[in-house]
Motif scaffolding. Structure first.
Motif, PDB file in Angstrom:
ATOM      1  N   ARG A 248       0.821  -1.108   0.152  1.00  0.00           N
ATOM      2  CA  ARG A 248      -0.001   0.128  -0.026  1.00  0.00           C
ATOM      3  C   ARG A 248       0.745   1.117  -0.037  1.00  0.00           C
ATOM      4  O   ARG A 248       2.014   1.301   0.451  1.00  0.00           O
ATOM      5  N   GLN A 249       0.242   2.340  -0.414  1.00  0.00           N
ATOM      6  CA  GLN A 249       0.897   3.673  -0.385  1.00  0.00           C
ATOM      7  C   GLN A 249       0.743   4.209   0.806  1.00  0.00           C
ATOM      8  O   GLN A 249      -0.379   4.383   1.388  1.00  0.00           O
ATOM      9  N   PRO A 250       2.011   4.253   1.663  1.00  0.00           N
ATOM     10  CA  PRO A 250       1.565   5.104   3.075  1.00  0.00           C
ATOM     11  C   PRO A 250       1.169   6.422   2.932  1.00  0.00           C
ATOM     12  O   PRO A 250       1.487   7.121   1.885  1.00  0.00           O
ATOM     13  N   ALA A 251       0.674   7.018   3.951  1.00  0.00           N
ATOM     14  CA  ALA A 251      -0.057   8.384   4.173  1.00  0.00           C
ATOM     15  C   ALA A 251       1.159   9.312   4.186  1.00  0.00           C
ATOM     16  O   ALA A 251       2.333   8.704   4.636  1.00  0.00           O
ATOM     17  N   PRO A 252       1.270  10.543   3.747  1.00  0.00           N
ATOM     18  CA  PRO A 252       2.377  11.177   3.712  1.00  0.00           C
ATOM     19  C   PRO A 252       2.821  11.453   5.074  1.00  0.00           C
ATOM     20  O   PRO A 252       1.932  11.565   5.858  1.00  0.00           O
TER      21      PRO A 252
ATOM     22  N   ALA B 183     -13.141   9.260  16.422  1.00  0.00           N
ATOM     23  CA  ALA B 183     -13.694  10.099  15.358  1.00  0.00           C
ATOM     24  C   ALA B 183     -15.282   9.852  15.257  1.00  0.00           C
ATOM     25  O   ALA B 183     -15.957  10.754  15.030  1.00  0.00           O
ATOM     26  N   LYS B 184     -15.658   8.757  15.844  1.00  0.00           N
ATOM     27  CA  LYS B 184     -17.196   8.420  15.831  1.00  0.00           C
ATOM     28  C   LYS B 184     -17.762   9.064  16.900  1.00  0.00           C
ATOM     29  O   LYS B 184     -18.958   9.677  17.001  1.00  0.00           O
ATOM     30  N   ASN B 185     -16.873   9.189  18.249  1.00  0.00           N
ATOM     31  CA  ASN B 185     -17.459  10.036  19.248  1.00  0.00           C
ATOM     32  C   ASN B 185     -17.757  11.583  19.246  1.00  0.00           C
ATOM     33  O   ASN B 185     -18.258  12.184  19.880  1.00  0.00           O
ATOM     34  N   PHE B 186     -16.613  12.096  18.573  1.00  0.00           N
ATOM     35  CA  PHE B 186     -16.310  13.552  18.221  1.00  0.00           C
ATOM     36  C   PHE B 186     -16.523  13.845  16.640  1.00  0.00           C
ATOM     37  O   PHE B 186     -15.422  14.303  16.116  1.00  0.00           O
ATOM     38  N   PRO B 187     -17.600  13.624  15.922  1.00  0.00           N
ATOM     39  CA  PRO B 187     -17.595  13.723  14.668  1.00  0.00           C
ATOM     40  C   PRO B 187     -17.004  15.072  14.131  1.00  0.00           C
ATOM     41  O   PRO B 187     -16.779  15.233  12.888  1.00  0.00           O
ATOM     42  N   SER B 188     -17.420  16.108  14.913  1.00  0.00           N
ATOM     43  CA  SER B 188     -16.653  17.395  14.349  1.00  0.00           C
ATOM     44  C   SER B 188     -15.368  17.857  14.877  1.00  0.00           C
ATOM     45  O   SER B 188     -14.798  18.820  14.318  1.00  0.00           O
ATOM     46  N   ASP B 189     -14.660  16.895  15.385  1.00  0.00           N
ATOM     47  CA  ASP B 189     -13.245  17.075  15.633  1.00  0.00           C
ATOM     48  C   ASP B 189     -12.120  16.502  14.968  1.00  0.00           C
ATOM     49  O   ASP B 189     -12.484  15.592  14.194  1.00  0.00           O
ATOM     50  N   GLN B 190     -11.187  17.193  14.626  1.00  0.00           N
ATOM     51  CA  GLN B 190     -10.031  16.778  13.733  1.00  0.00           C
ATOM     52  C   GLN B 190      -9.273  15.760  14.490  1.00  0.00           C
ATOM     53  O   GLN B 190      -8.515  16.209  15.652  1.00  0.00           O
ATOM     54  N   ILE B 191      -8.789  14.569  14.233  1.00  0.00           N
ATOM     55  CA  ILE B 191      -7.889  13.765  14.906  1.00  0.00           C
ATOM     56  C   ILE B 191      -6.721  13.424  14.095  1.00  0.00           C
ATOM     57  O   ILE B 191      -6.866  12.948  12.817  1.00  0.00           O
ATOM     58  N   VAL B 192      -5.602  13.615  14.551  1.00  0.00           N
ATOM     59  CA  VAL B 192      -4.364  13.300  13.747  1.00  0.00           C
ATOM     60  C   VAL B 192      -3.734  11.992  14.477  1.00  0.00           C
ATOM     61  O   VAL B 192      -3.524  12.011  15.524  1.00  0.00           O
ATOM     62  N   LEU B 193      -3.414  11.010  13.817  1.00  0.00           N
ATOM     63  CA  LEU B 193      -2.901   9.765  14.171  1.00  0.00           C
ATOM     64  C   LEU B 193      -1.498   9.653  13.475  1.00  0.00           C
ATOM     65  O   LEU B 193      -0.952   9.801  12.366  1.00  0.00           O
ATOM     66  N   ILE B 194      -0.407   9.580  14.486  1.00  0.00           N
ATOM     67  CA  ILE B 194       1.038   9.757  13.894  1.00  0.00           C
ATOM     68  C   ILE B 194       1.922   8.440  14.158  1.00  0.00           C
ATOM     69  O   ILE B 194       1.815   8.023  15.052  1.00  0.00           O
ATOM     70  N   GLU B 195       2.399   7.959  13.294  1.00  0.00           N
ATOM     71  CA  GLU B 195       3.250   6.663  13.242  1.00  0.00           C
ATOM     72  C   GLU B 195       4.504   6.984  12.767  1.00  0.00           C
ATOM     73  O   GLU B 195       5.076   7.557  11.652  1.00  0.00           O
ATOM     74  N   ALA B 196       5.552   6.598  13.455  1.00  0.00           N
ATOM     75  CA  ALA B 196       7.235   6.780  13.295  1.00  0.00           C
ATOM     76  C   ALA B 196       7.430   5.964  11.948  1.00  0.00           C
ATOM     77  O   ALA B 196       8.569   6.305  11.255  1.00  0.00           O
ATOM     78  N   GLN B 197       6.827   4.798  11.789  1.00  0.00           N
ATOM     79  CA  GLN B 197       7.094   3.986  10.764  1.00  0.00           C
ATOM     80  C   GLN B 197       6.151   3.863   9.662  1.00  0.00           C
ATOM     81  O   GLN B 197       5.373   4.874   9.745  1.00  0.00           O
ATOM     82  N   GLU B 198       5.972   2.671   8.941  1.00  0.00           N
ATOM     83  CA  GLU B 198       4.680   2.618   8.014  1.00  0.00           C
ATOM     84  C   GLU B 198       3.716   1.642   8.795  1.00  0.00           C
ATOM     85  O   GLU B 198       4.099   1.009   9.778  1.00  0.00           O
ATOM     86  N   VAL B 199       2.431   1.897   8.622  1.00  0.00           N
ATOM     87  CA  VAL B 199       1.373   1.179   9.525  1.00  0.00           C
ATOM     88  C   VAL B 199       1.752  -0.300   8.853  1.00  0.00           C
ATOM     89  O   VAL B 199       1.612  -0.629   7.649  1.00  0.00           O
TER      90      VAL B 199
ATOM     91  N   THR C  77      -6.662  11.992  10.285  1.00  0.00           N
ATOM     92  CA  THR C  77      -5.750  12.383   9.245  1.00  0.00           C
ATOM     93  C   THR C  77      -4.450  11.422   9.847  1.00  0.00           C
ATOM     94  O   THR C  77      -4.139  11.744  10.972  1.00  0.00           O
ATOM     95  N   LEU C  78      -3.925  10.557   9.016  1.00  0.00           N
ATOM     96  CA  LEU C  78      -3.089   9.701   9.370  1.00  0.00           C
ATOM     97  C   LEU C  78      -1.381  10.301   8.785  1.00  0.00           C
ATOM     98  O   LEU C  78      -1.690  10.788   7.685  1.00  0.00           O
ATOM     99  N   TYR C  79      -0.533  10.433   9.644  1.00  0.00           N
ATOM    100  CA  TYR C  79       0.659  10.679   9.089  1.00  0.00           C
ATOM    101  C   TYR C  79       1.614   9.340   9.492  1.00  0.00           C
ATOM    102  O   TYR C  79       1.826   9.204  10.329  1.00  0.00           O
ATOM    103  N   GLU C  80       2.323   8.943   8.393  1.00  0.00           N
ATOM    104  CA  GLU C  80       3.098   7.846   8.490  1.00  0.00           C
ATOM    105  C   GLU C  80       4.666   8.335   8.482  1.00  0.00           C
ATOM    106  O   GLU C  80       4.830   9.688   7.832  1.00  0.00           O
ATOM    107  N   ASN C  81       5.557   7.629   8.854  1.00  0.00           N
ATOM    108  CA  ASN C  81       6.946   7.941   8.735  1.00  0.00           C
ATOM    109  C   ASN C  81       7.334   9.226   9.558  1.00  0.00           C
ATOM    110  O   ASN C  81       7.881  10.254   8.973  1.00  0.00           O
ATOM    111  N   THR C  82       6.447   9.349  10.522  1.00  0.00           N
ATOM    112  CA  THR C  82       6.665  10.771  11.244  1.00  0.00           C
ATOM    113  C   THR C  82       6.981  10.492  12.627  1.00  0.00           C
ATOM    114  O   THR C  82       5.949  10.121  13.483  1.00  0.00           O
ATOM    115  N   ALA C  83       8.372  10.589  13.097  1.00  0.00           N
ATOM    116  CA  ALA C  83       8.560   9.773  14.348  1.00  0.00           C
ATOM    117  C   ALA C  83       8.698  11.183  15.308  1.00  0.00           C
ATOM    118  O   ALA C  83       9.220  12.203  14.989  1.00  0.00           O
TER     119      ALA C  83
END
Ligand SMILES: Cc1cc2nc3c(=O)[nH]c(=O)nc-3n(C[C@H](O)[C@H](O)[C@H](O)COP(=O)(O)OP(=O)(O)OC[C@H]3O[C@@H](n4cnc5c(N)ncnc54)[C@H](O)[C@@H]3O)c2cc1C
Length: 441
Positions: free
Chosen positions: A23-27, A54-70, A207-213
């Motif tokens: 898969r193409q990792p997220a930027p 995301a389900k409990n707070f549908p109008s909030d923005q959630i950022v998910l940060i991963e150091a490597q690829e998922v 919003t998922l950010y991969e390769n972001t330690a």
């Protein structure tokens, strides 16, 4: 700013990652980002927390940060057993207090059902099979574990079946084991395929950010996370980065989780003729009687997995010399069990980080103002991480139930002894228990 001095850097050869869908990792994150919620770690816990938040707070923005690829970290390099049954190695019958055991069972079943629902609703291809597991033994000590565990399971009303060695080839091909305890409720998965699929089907306000330690953090009214290409400023932070959470400058978490590395190898696909020679069911999973023995699987795509050997890597990074050494253990364990497949070679061998606490407790709840988390899965993170990530998001939305209350009441992991006592103690335990596993390794 608190500098994060240990970052994940897993080895590149994980068989589950390599054999699952590319898969193409997220930027990666860049520049200045502001958000209501930031979650560090896109393993099972972080992915579950993001989905539910995301389900409990549908109008909030959630950022998910991963150091490597998922799918590249621990969540994608484990043995793929989504286990519901409690297994308390500190109790004589491996079940202990029935009331506590029933709550753990309920927590793990919650994790299983969330996982199943996410996979089914999003049509995630991850070889998910509800085929149960065999706990198999050959040494007298291991056999005694199976018998005691069966009695313990009866105490909480859970069925199991003892299968004698002569009948085991019909199940798992090999005649290596003397006895096995079959429990029907474990679900087997291809772990990397599952978490990749979960990442690709997150709700639109994540919003998922991969390769972001995350390399630094500044706590205050707002929390600033620093990475190589910028900053993320968040109102609320969730730590879902397992053992790495103890390096984020929060006193309560420091020096509480033991970075153990486990090792796995996956063969090439068996030919049709080799499958016939092996016999048994088309897919299955075996865990050892002794906790330091080998976990073995025949996968849906007809490979054999061997998982055994441990090392203590205090900086949370793999050691290349260990992997080279332990591949030899994998080969030996493979040939003991599958002499009929002696020409089948391993295609992939890898290591993975497991966070263990001395008292087998994990973290759940609030760690500091606006900082929350669920950490330290103690080796059973597929179900537990999925459940605790989801329940954390529910608790943050003001919900309470008996599982949330149980998790909040946990004292959490206790402090580890200082160095050099920690290294001496952990290394001696690994060596002694590895030796005691005998033929089961
Ligand atoms: C070889 C092996 C076999 C296993 N077998 C099983 C099994 O069969 N069944 C089972 O239930 N469990 C098993 N486990 C354990 C299981 O994989 C873990 O408990 C589970 O992955 C924990 O999930 P998690 O999301 O909490 O943490 P993780 O999966 O560890 O995810 C945390 C994520 O945080 C990221 N991260 C860390 N620091 C940072 C940072 N500074 N910035 C950004 N991101 C960061 C990491 O890259 C990682 O992806 C096994 C583990 C190993 C190693």
């Amino acid at each position: 700013m608190h500098k994060v001095n240990a970052l994940p850097a897993d080895d590149p050869s994980c068989g589950w990652f390599r054999t699952s869908r590319h898969r193409q990792p997220a930027p990666a994150a860049t520049g200045d980002i502001k958000t209501r919620w930031a979650i560090i770690g896109a393993g099972l816990t972080g992915l579950a927390a993001a989905r539910q938040l995301a389900k409990n707070f549908p109008s909030d923005q959630i950022v998910l940060i991963e150091a490597q690829e998922v799918g590249y970290g621990t969540a994608g390099r484990n043995a793929g057993f989504a286990i519901d049954l409690p297994h308390d190695i500190g109790a004589k019958d491996y079940v202990g207090d029935p009331q506590v055991a029933k709550m753990i069972l309920k927590l793990n079943r919650t994790g299983q059902s969330i996982m199943r629902q996410t996979v089914e609703e999003n049509k995630i291809e991850c070889q998910m099979r509800a085929c149960g597991k065999y706990q198999a033994a050959i040494e007298p000590k291991g056999i005694a574990v199976l018998e005691a565990y069966q009695r313990g399971l009866e105490k909480i009303g859970e069925g199991s079946e003892l299968i004698e060695g002569k009948d085991l080839p019909d199940h798992i091909g090999t005649s290596f084991y003397r006895r096995a305890l079959y429990t029907p409720s474990t679900i087997l998965i291809q772990p990397s395929a599952m978490v990749k699929g979960m990442a690709d089907t997150l709700p639109s306000n994540v919003t998922l950010y991969e390769n972001t330690a995350i390399r630094g953090v500044e706590y205050g009214e707002k929390i600033t996370l620093f990475h190589k290409q910028g900053r993320i400023v968040t109102d609320k932070l969730i730590l879902a980065n397992n053992g790495f959470g103890q390096n984020f400058g929060i006193d309560r978490l420091k020096h509480t989780m033991i970075p153990l590395f486990l090792y796995g190898s996956l063969t090439r696909q068996l030919t049709e003729e080799e499958q016939k020679r092996l016999g048994g069911k088309p897919y299955w999973g075996v865990i050892p009687g002794s906790p330091y023995g080998s976990t073995v699987r025949r996968t849906v795509d007809n490979r054999i997995l061997i998982r055994n050997s441990f090392s203590f890597n205090p900086n949370g990074r793999p050691k290349a010399d260990c992997l080279d050494r332990f591949i030899k253990n994998h080969r030996r364990s493979f040939l003991r069990r599958f002499p009929m497949l002696e020409n089948v070679e391993f295609e992939h061998s890898w290591s993975g980080y497991l966070a263990m606490s001395r008292n087998h407790e994990g973290y759940f709840g609030q760690f500091a103002p606006n900082v929350y988390g669920a950490l330290c899965c103690n080796g059973l993170g597929i179900t537990r991480g999925t459940a605790t990530g989801t329940l954390l998001a529910d608790w943050l939305a003001g919900q309470r139930n008996d599982l949330i209350d149980m998790l909040l009441a946990s004292p959490g992991p206790n402090k580890l002894p200082p160095e050099p006592f920690l290294s001496i103690g952990v290394n001696a335990t690994l060596m002694w228990d590895g030796y005691r596993a005998g033929l089961e390794s």
